[in-house]
Design an enzyme around this catalytic site. Sequence first.
Site, mmCIF file in Angstrom:
data_model
loop_
_atom_site.group_PDB
_atom_site.id
_atom_site.type_symbol
_atom_site.label_atom_id
_atom_site.label_comp_id
_atom_site.label_asym_id
_atom_site.label_seq_id
_atom_site.Cartn_x
_atom_site.Cartn_y
_atom_site.Cartn_z
ATOM 1 N N MET A 48 0.826 -1.157 -0.020
ATOM 2 C CA MET A 48 -0.153 0.158 0.055
ATOM 3 C C MET A 48 0.981 1.335 0.039
ATOM 4 O O MET A 48 1.057 1.614 1.116
ATOM 5 C CB MET A 48 -0.898 -0.035 1.302
ATOM 6 C CG MET A 48 -2.043 -1.251 1.062
ATOM 7 S SD MET A 48 -2.979 -1.247 2.579
ATOM 8 C CE MET A 48 -3.780 0.123 2.707
ATOM 9 N N HIS A 49 1.508 1.346 -1.269
ATOM 10 C CA HIS A 49 2.365 2.514 -1.158
ATOM 11 C C HIS A 49 1.926 4.053 -0.676
ATOM 12 O O HIS A 49 2.855 4.442 -0.136
ATOM 13 C CB HIS A 49 2.925 2.817 -2.778
ATOM 14 C CG HIS A 49 3.382 1.369 -3.398
ATOM 15 N ND1 HIS A 49 2.913 0.516 -4.007
ATOM 16 C CD2 HIS A 49 4.390 0.633 -3.071
ATOM 17 C CE1 HIS A 49 3.335 -0.565 -4.334
ATOM 18 N NE2 HIS A 49 4.656 -0.656 -3.733
ATOM 19 N N ASP A 50 0.865 4.576 -1.285
ATOM 20 C CA ASP A 50 0.287 5.933 -0.838
ATOM 21 C C ASP A 50 0.206 5.865 0.658
ATOM 22 O O ASP A 50 0.702 6.898 1.435
ATOM 23 C CB ASP A 50 -0.718 6.211 -1.491
ATOM 24 C CG ASP A 50 -0.934 6.018 -3.169
ATOM 25 O OD1 ASP A 50 0.386 6.314 -3.384
ATOM 26 O OD2 ASP A 50 -1.704 6.384 -3.565
ATOM 27 N N THR A 64 3.843 6.061 2.364
ATOM 28 C CA THR A 64 4.421 7.411 2.256
ATOM 29 C C THR A 64 3.727 8.423 3.400
ATOM 30 O O THR A 64 4.693 9.099 3.944
ATOM 31 C CB THR A 64 3.982 7.995 0.871
ATOM 32 O OG1 THR A 64 4.394 7.354 -0.194
ATOM 33 C CG2 THR A 64 4.575 9.444 0.692
#
Length: 106
Positions: free
Chosen positions: A35-37, A40
Amino acid sequence: GRLESLGGVPARRLAKLLRPFGRGAEARFGDRTPMHDCCTVAWLIEPRLFETKAVAVAVETAGSHTLGATVVDWWGVTGQPPNADWVTEADGSGVLDLLIERIARL
């Protein structure tokens, strides 16, 4: 799962949005869906949950085979100074706990 158990409109909607992604990614990633976002944002809130390495990063704009590729100088061979902190490890449970805790506040 944990999101649905929070109750509340934001948690229910987010759980519904994530469900199809999890099913599609299961074959590729197993039970660990990236879950990259979220990561971040989690890094901005709790950087201690991540290990990073300072590296030089560039986007290849002239190559015939790598046009548009992100190039990371892991070993310092380009002589370019580091311009990014590249995440090498993450505390997945800690990130998920942070996400759940913050969504519960909504």
